[in-house]
Design a protein around this motif. Sequence first.
Motif, PDB file in Angstrom:
ATOM      1  N   VAL A 152       0.832  -1.219   0.000  1.00 20.35           N
ATOM      2  CA  VAL A 152       0.000   0.000   0.000  1.00 20.35           C
ATOM      3  C   VAL A 152       0.861   1.261   0.000  1.00 20.35           C
ATOM      4  N   MET A 153       2.111   1.153   0.446  1.00 20.07           N
ATOM      5  CA  MET A 153       2.961   2.344   0.455  1.00 20.07           C
ATOM      6  C   MET A 153       3.625   2.617  -0.886  1.00 20.07           C
ATOM      7  N   VAL A 154       3.967   1.575  -1.622  1.00 19.53           N
ATOM      8  CA  VAL A 154       4.732   1.820  -2.850  1.00 19.53           C
ATOM      9  C   VAL A 154       3.895   1.685  -4.122  1.00 19.53           C
ATOM     10  N   THR A 155       2.633   1.306  -3.976  1.00 15.10           N
ATOM     11  CA  THR A 155       1.825   1.129  -5.175  1.00 15.10           C
ATOM     12  C   THR A 155       1.743   2.437  -5.986  1.00 15.10           C
ATOM     13  N   MET A 156       1.597   2.286  -7.296  1.00 17.76           N
ATOM     14  CA  MET A 156       1.480   3.480  -8.140  1.00 17.76           C
ATOM     15  C   MET A 156       0.057   4.016  -8.088  1.00 17.76           C
ATOM     16  N   ASP A 157      -0.770   3.272  -7.412  1.00 16.43           N
ATOM     17  CA  ASP A 157      -2.180   3.603  -7.321  1.00 16.43           C
ATOM     18  C   ASP A 157      -2.434   4.465  -6.075  1.00 16.43           C
ATOM     19  N   GLY A 158      -1.623   5.511  -5.911  1.00 19.90           N
ATOM     20  CA  GLY A 158      -1.820   6.414  -4.785  1.00 19.90           C
ATOM     21  C   GLY A 158      -1.016   6.065  -3.550  1.00 19.90           C
ATOM     22  N   GLY A 159      -0.009   5.211  -3.664  1.00 19.71           N
ATOM     23  CA  GLY A 159       0.844   4.900  -2.521  1.00 19.71           C
ATOM     24  C   GLY A 159       1.688   6.098  -2.131  1.00 19.71           C
ATOM     25  N   ILE A 160       1.972   6.211  -0.857  1.00 14.77           N
ATOM     26  CA  ILE A 160       2.600   7.440  -0.350  1.00 14.77           C
ATOM     27  C   ILE A 160       3.984   7.677  -0.959  1.00 14.77           C
ATOM     28  N   ILE A 161       4.738   6.614  -1.183  1.00 15.83           N
ATOM     29  CA  ILE A 161       6.091   6.792  -1.709  1.00 15.83           C
ATOM     30  C   ILE A 161       6.048   7.415  -3.109  1.00 15.83           C
TER      31      ILE A 161
ATOM     32  N   ALA B  24      13.489   5.066  15.381  1.00 13.33           N
ATOM     33  CA  ALA B  24      12.207   4.672  15.958  1.00 13.33           C
ATOM     34  C   ALA B  24      11.062   5.226  15.111  1.00 13.33           C
ATOM     35  N   LEU B  25      11.223   6.444  14.648  1.00 10.82           N
ATOM     36  CA  LEU B  25      10.198   7.085  13.827  1.00 10.82           C
ATOM     37  C   LEU B  25       9.989   6.317  12.526  1.00 10.82           C
ATOM     38  N   ILE B  26      11.123   5.982  11.887  1.00 10.40           N
ATOM     39  CA  ILE B  26      11.026   5.237  10.628  1.00 10.40           C
ATOM     40  C   ILE B  26      10.344   3.886  10.854  1.00 10.40           C
ATOM     41  N   THR B  27      10.607   3.299  12.027  1.00  9.46           N
ATOM     42  CA  THR B  27       9.999   2.013  12.327  1.00  9.46           C
ATOM     43  C   THR B  27       8.485   2.110  12.448  1.00  9.46           C
ATOM     44  N   VAL B  28       7.999   3.146  13.131  1.00 10.16           N
ATOM     45  CA  VAL B  28       6.556   3.183  13.398  1.00 10.16           C
ATOM     46  C   VAL B  28       5.751   3.953  12.362  1.00 10.16           C
ATOM     47  N   LEU B  29       6.387   4.852  11.603  1.00 11.23           N
ATOM     48  CA  LEU B  29       5.620   5.657  10.648  1.00 11.23           C
ATOM     49  C   LEU B  29       4.753   4.832   9.693  1.00 11.23           C
ATOM     50  N   PRO B  30       5.291   3.759   9.114  1.00 14.87           N
ATOM     51  CA  PRO B  30       4.433   2.982   8.222  1.00 14.87           C
ATOM     52  C   PRO B  30       3.147   2.500   8.893  1.00 14.87           C
ATOM     53  N   PHE B  31       3.255   2.061  10.159  1.00 20.36           N
ATOM     54  CA  PHE B  31       2.046   1.626  10.866  1.00 20.36           C
ATOM     55  C   PHE B  31       1.079   2.774  11.046  1.00 20.36           C
ATOM     56  N   VAL B  32       1.628   3.905  11.498  1.00 15.11           N
ATOM     57  CA  VAL B  32       0.786   5.077  11.732  1.00 15.11           C
ATOM     58  C   VAL B  32       0.074   5.457  10.430  1.00 15.11           C
ATOM     59  N   HIS B  33       0.824   5.434   9.349  1.00 16.09           N
ATOM     60  CA  HIS B  33       0.262   5.771   8.043  1.00 16.09           C
ATOM     61  C   HIS B  33      -0.893   4.844   7.687  1.00 16.09           C
ATOM     62  N   VAL B  34      -0.676   3.554   7.919  1.00 21.76           N
ATOM     63  CA  VAL B  34      -1.708   2.584   7.560  1.00 21.76           C
ATOM     64  C   VAL B  34      -2.939   2.727   8.454  1.00 21.76           C
ATOM     65  N   VAL B  35      -2.706   2.905   9.751  1.00 17.81           N
ATOM     66  CA  VAL B  35      -3.847   3.069  10.661  1.00 17.81           C
ATOM     67  C   VAL B  35      -4.639   4.325  10.283  1.00 17.81           C
ATOM     68  N   ALA B  36      -3.921   5.428  10.062  1.00 20.19           N
ATOM     69  CA  ALA B  36      -4.595   6.674   9.688  1.00 20.19           C
ATOM     70  C   ALA B  36      -5.361   6.489   8.382  1.00 20.19           C
ATOM     71  N   GLY B  37      -4.712   5.851   7.430  1.00 22.74           N
ATOM     72  CA  GLY B  37      -5.339   5.658   6.126  1.00 22.74           C
ATOM     73  C   GLY B  37      -6.600   4.814   6.210  1.00 22.74           C
ATOM     74  N   SER B  38      -6.628   3.900   7.190  1.00 22.78           N
ATOM     75  CA  SER B  38      -7.794   3.028   7.289  1.00 22.78           C
ATOM     76  C   SER B  38      -9.002   3.778   7.849  1.00 22.78           C
ATOM     77  N   PHE B  39      -8.737   4.892   8.526  1.00 22.87           N
ATOM     78  CA  PHE B  39      -9.837   5.638   9.152  1.00 22.87           C
ATOM     79  C   PHE B  39     -10.309   6.812   8.303  1.00 22.87           C
ATOM     80  N   THR B  40      -9.908   6.814   7.048  1.00 21.47           N
ATOM     81  CA  THR B  40     -10.362   7.913   6.216  1.00 21.47           C
ATOM     82  C   THR B  40     -10.901   7.336   4.911  1.00 21.47           C
ATOM     83  N   THR B  41     -11.327   8.199   4.037  1.00 21.48           N
ATOM     84  CA  THR B  41     -11.869   7.705   2.770  1.00 21.48           C
ATOM     85  C   THR B  41     -10.771   7.649   1.728  1.00 21.48           C
ATOM     86  N   SER B  42     -10.986   6.853   0.702  1.00 23.54           N
ATOM     87  CA  SER B  42      -9.984   6.755  -0.342  1.00 23.54           C
ATOM     88  C   SER B  42      -9.852   8.066  -1.090  1.00 23.54           C
ATOM     89  N   ALA B  43     -10.940   8.794  -1.180  1.00 28.12           N
ATOM     90  CA  ALA B  43     -10.894  10.101  -1.841  1.00 28.12           C
ATOM     91  C   ALA B  43      -9.936  11.017  -1.086  1.00 28.12           C
TER      92      ALA B  43
END
Lengths: 322, 291
Positions: A152-161, B24-43
Amino acid sequence: MQDVTAQPGTVSKLKPKRYKSSSELKKRLWRNKYLYVMLIPGILFFVLFKYLPMYGLIISFQDYKPYQGITGSEWVGMEHFKRLFTEPDFIKILGNTLILFAMNILLYFPVPIILALMLNELRGTFFKRFFQTLVYLPHFMSWVIIVSITYVMVTMDGGIINELLSYFGFEQVNFLLNPGWFRPMYILQIIWREAGWGTIIYLASIAAIDPGLYEAARMDGAGRMRQIWHITLPAIRSVIITLLILKIGSVLDLGFEHVYLMLNSMNRNVAEIIDTYVYTAGLRQGQFSYSTAIGFFKSIIGLIMVMSVNKLSKKMGEEGVY
Amino acid sequence: MVEDRSLGGRVFAAVNFTLLALIALITVLPFVHVVAGSFTTSAEIAASKFVLIPKVWSLEAYKFIFSTDTIFKAMGVSIGVTLIGTLFSMFITALMAYGLSRRDLDGRNVVNFLVVFTMLFHGGMIPTFLVVKELGLIDSYAALILPSAISAFNMIILKNFFQNIPEGLEESAKIDGCNDFGILFRIVLPLSMPAIATISLFYAVTYWNTYMSAILYLDDSAKWPIQVLLRQIVVLASGMDHSATLDAAVPPPDQSIKMAVIVVATLPILMVYPFLQKHFAKGAMLGSMKG
């Protein structure tokens, strides 16, 4: 290993044990009957799921047909092993496996050591604990989760990277399908997942170092870096070597799941490793005997590697793992 | 570590602290990103480039993934396998470890060797698959548990821990009329809680993360645990394989939905982690001891 009779000097004391009458042995066996009962489920497990598959390796010398079974299948001798070394596909996957292994040793292995040294220099147990808690965490995530997060992070379909890349004016990259990105992603994922966890043993052995040594070094005017170089590192040397042996012993064991999950039709040329090949050739294409031969080859190389590296480390005056 | 108050020492400490904070930040940021992303809309994900705290909160993704019972079922399988598997594994691991920890047991060295040998050499995927098949375990939940019921490594850790318990305790229990089972369950196990907790955590995490056994031994997609489903939804969902993911009529799930599934599959570990975290540092150190 801990057989007392093996220790010189105690032999004479224990000698009578050898000549103990069989009735005495029976008595001892009977006294421990519950202990033997306790061992039954465990032994059953190891026989069924570890030793029976070892027996199953003989199908690599057969033309195994599932309906004929091991007893009914035709013997073909070393044919599958000969094929192994002439098949260009196999040479390629062996190469891929060795490259990933080399990356593991060169790029991953030192990271936990460095991280442990850094964590050890932290003052205040609160921060130390806090950082440790954070960096241990990814170890408990499955490869599916780690790979999914990567997707989900590297996808070209809106991934953050890729969004960031185009935000800063770079072209977007299809990380997942581009074969050139497979190896870097593979090793980064390993570092990300395991580096923190890998520090545990190093931190423990650093904690065991006599603080007096540091004091003495400071008296002699050694700075932090010199203390690390001349005290900490030599003190954890044997731990480093032990872990290196274990790592080298698993040379062809890079983990099926991780690679299998990252594998796709575009990066197969660089990503296919022995384990994934065994799965595809064996279970998907039904070449049971041939893929068992590959697995057999892998297990033997692994065994030889552990034993020889262990021997080498003993020669170098280290303890070795067994 | 004694404090170093010289200028060099302070700079060193500051640089070190900053670097570690970054790691530590680099370790947890991906999780934070995913959790945040799950609570919002794709738009919202598409519109704002970088989601760490969503501007628009939404449970849309979770509503969607729980609208069919696919996820519930997979979670049920994973929870069931984890609970039963962990209990079963702990039970037979503890029995074996205790038996082997007793120095007066004839033949323990042979068994010990045979266990260690399985860590150095194994039959591999295909022969193991054939054994599982011959035992009739294909497509049964037992196939997710039995073939990996004991980890030799965990068993040895536990055995070493048991060996360090003073023998006098066991002997006095014996004099009081306890048999070996009584000694194990009333004396040895209660004294070994840190080790038990650690190894239970290891087993539980392994069972929760079960993926390989599931794809090897389960053909029936209705029995899939959450990890396999997660892969179907996130990795394969780009229209490649719709068989038995969510409804075939549904278009490939978008970012927020994928993220929500990742969160759901990770949540149980995030929940037990703080409780057991204090134990496992100790437990892993036990593992580094040799025996």
